[in-house]
Design an enzyme around this catalytic site. Structure first.
Site, PDB file in Angstrom:
ATOM      1  N   ASP A 136      79.405 -18.503  43.329  1.00 21.75           N
ATOM      2  CA  ASP A 136      78.572 -19.622  42.859  1.00 21.75           C
ATOM      3  C   ASP A 136      77.297 -19.780  43.703  1.00 21.75           C
ATOM      4  O   ASP A 136      76.561 -20.743  43.537  1.00 21.75           O
ATOM      5  CB  ASP A 136      79.381 -20.935  42.851  1.00 21.75           C
ATOM      6  CG  ASP A 136      79.880 -21.342  44.233  1.00 21.75           C
ATOM      7  OD1 ASP A 136      79.587 -20.628  45.221  1.00 21.75           O
ATOM      8  OD2 ASP A 136      80.563 -22.384  44.328  1.00 21.75           O
ATOM      9  N   HIS A 138      77.206 -20.040  47.065  1.00 22.25           N
ATOM     10  CA  HIS A 138      77.321 -20.765  48.336  1.00 22.25           C
ATOM     11  C   HIS A 138      77.181 -19.821  49.529  1.00 22.25           C
ATOM     12  O   HIS A 138      77.508 -18.643  49.446  1.00 22.25           O
ATOM     13  CB  HIS A 138      78.613 -21.597  48.411  1.00 22.25           C
ATOM     14  CG  HIS A 138      79.891 -20.827  48.519  1.00 22.25           C
ATOM     15  ND1 HIS A 138      81.044 -21.204  47.869  1.00 22.25           N
ATOM     16  CD2 HIS A 138      80.220 -19.720  49.223  1.00 22.25           C
ATOM     17  CE1 HIS A 138      82.008 -20.361  48.176  1.00 22.25           C
ATOM     18  NE2 HIS A 138      81.545 -19.446  48.989  1.00 22.25           N
ATOM     19  N   GLU A 143      78.107 -25.634  48.796  1.00 22.99           N
ATOM     20  CA  GLU A 143      78.239 -25.414  47.358  1.00 22.99           C
ATOM     21  C   GLU A 143      76.934 -25.763  46.638  1.00 22.99           C
ATOM     22  O   GLU A 143      76.064 -26.420  47.221  1.00 22.99           O
ATOM     23  CB  GLU A 143      79.384 -26.286  46.822  1.00 22.99           C
ATOM     24  CG  GLU A 143      80.748 -26.000  47.457  1.00 22.99           C
ATOM     25  CD  GLU A 143      81.402 -24.714  46.952  1.00 22.99           C
ATOM     26  OE1 GLU A 143      80.690 -23.772  46.551  1.00 22.99           O
ATOM     27  OE2 GLU A 143      82.646 -24.640  46.975  1.00 22.99           O
TER      28      GLU A 143
HETATM   29  P1  PGA Z   1      84.535 -13.423  49.974  1.00 23.69           P
HETATM   30  O1  PGA Z   1      83.930 -14.889  50.084  1.00 23.69           O
HETATM   31  O2  PGA Z   1      84.008 -12.670  51.146  1.00 23.69           O
HETATM   32  O3  PGA Z   1      86.034 -13.616  50.073  1.00 23.69           O
HETATM   33  O4  PGA Z   1      84.084 -12.867  48.679  1.00 23.69           O
HETATM   34  C1  PGA Z   1      82.570 -15.027  50.381  1.00 23.69           C
HETATM   35  C2  PGA Z   1      82.236 -16.493  50.487  1.00 23.69           C
HETATM   36  O5  PGA Z   1      82.869 -17.318  49.818  1.00 23.69           O
HETATM   37  O6  PGA Z   1      81.303 -16.814  51.241  1.00 23.69           O
END
Ligand code: PGA
Length: 261
Positions: A136, A138, A143
């Site tokens: 998304d 973030h 967020e």
């Molecule tokens: P991920 O998460 O490395 O498990 O894809 C990345 C994040 O949410 O910043």
């Protein structure tokens, strides 16, 4: 922004480890910002390998992690403190007292957030910050809709983030906390150098938006466009939707040798 597209995540991890090792060489008491999630694991594996095979020395290093779930103690298998112990800290020679992860069990969360900012400030700020990116947009747990000037604070996780992270929890999504403590976008923007890693097709669209789209609080990672020293390290899959894909490769191929640390 420097965008480096590598054939594999392992190659991106090697390049990232080169940057970190160089920072440690010129400043043995370097302050690193660290991240959790699936993405940085290959980077941490590479740093562990360099500790083992090349005696890379972490004794003077201080670290600050980006975020932590509220309500999970440090010894909970899904806490980010536990993740860091398992994936990095227990396998290198960092001094435990120099590793910092926000305390998700703090009684006074606002005070914990403020104290975290003060601790970063007290050691002179973060030199190199490792980042992942959520689907998304973030960074840390900022967020969509997060202020681009935000500081360390409590955030409510989106349903999408809780779904993405449910894979780490034995009991699935119901066990994923709803709140976290996270460094703010403003806190991250003050780090001297940022390394953002993203791997796999699932990250291609958001990487294109963050790197080449408009800067907007709806894609918090797009704030990095305003930072003066960012390296985006992606594999082919995560870089596949970048409009300037070929140009980034051209820049990297023609980078003067003295700039390659
Ligand atoms: P991920 O998460 O490395 O498990 O894809 C990345 C994040 O949410 O910043």
């Amino acid at each position: 922004m420097e965008v480096i597209i590598s054939p594999t995540p392992e190659e991106s991890a090697r390049l990232g480890a080169d940057i970190i090792a160089y920072a440690m060489k010129i400043k043995p008491n370097v302050v690193l910002g660290l991240a959790t999630g699936g993405t940085p694991v290959c980077l941490y594996d590479e740093l562990i390998r360099r500790r083992r095979d090349e005696q890379l020395d972490f004794a003077g290093v201080t670290s600050f992690n980006l975020d932590e779930y509220i309500g999970l103690p440090g010894d909970h298998p899904c806490s980010y403190r536990h993740f860091m112990q398992e994936h990095l800290f227990n396998k290198i020679n960092m001094k435990p007292e120099r590793t910092h992860v926000p305390d998700g069990m703090a009684v006074n969360i606002d005070q914990e957030c403020l104290a975290y900012e003060h601790k970063i400030h007290a050691v002179g700020g973060i030199d190199v910050q490792v980042l992942g990116i959520g689907t998304d947009g973030h960074i840390a747990f900022n967020e969509p809709g997060s202020s681009l000037g935000s500081r360390t604070r409590i955030k409510t996780l989106t349903q999408k983030t809780r779904e993405d992270n449910a894979r780490f929890f034995e009991g699935g999504i119901d066990e994923v906390p709803r709140h976290c403590i996270t460094m703010g976008v403003g806190t991250i923007m003050e780090c001297r150098k940022l390394l953002l890693f993203a791997f796999g097709e699932g990250k291609a669209e958001i990487i294109a938006k963050a790197v080449e789209g408009p800067m907007t609080a709806m894609v918090p990672a797009s704030a990095l466009q305003m930072h003066q020293d960012v390296v985006i390290l992606v594999d082919e899959a995560a870089g596949s939707k970048l409009k300037l894909h070929d140009y980034y490769n051209h820049i990297y191929a023609n980078k003067p040798a003295w700039q390659k640390s």
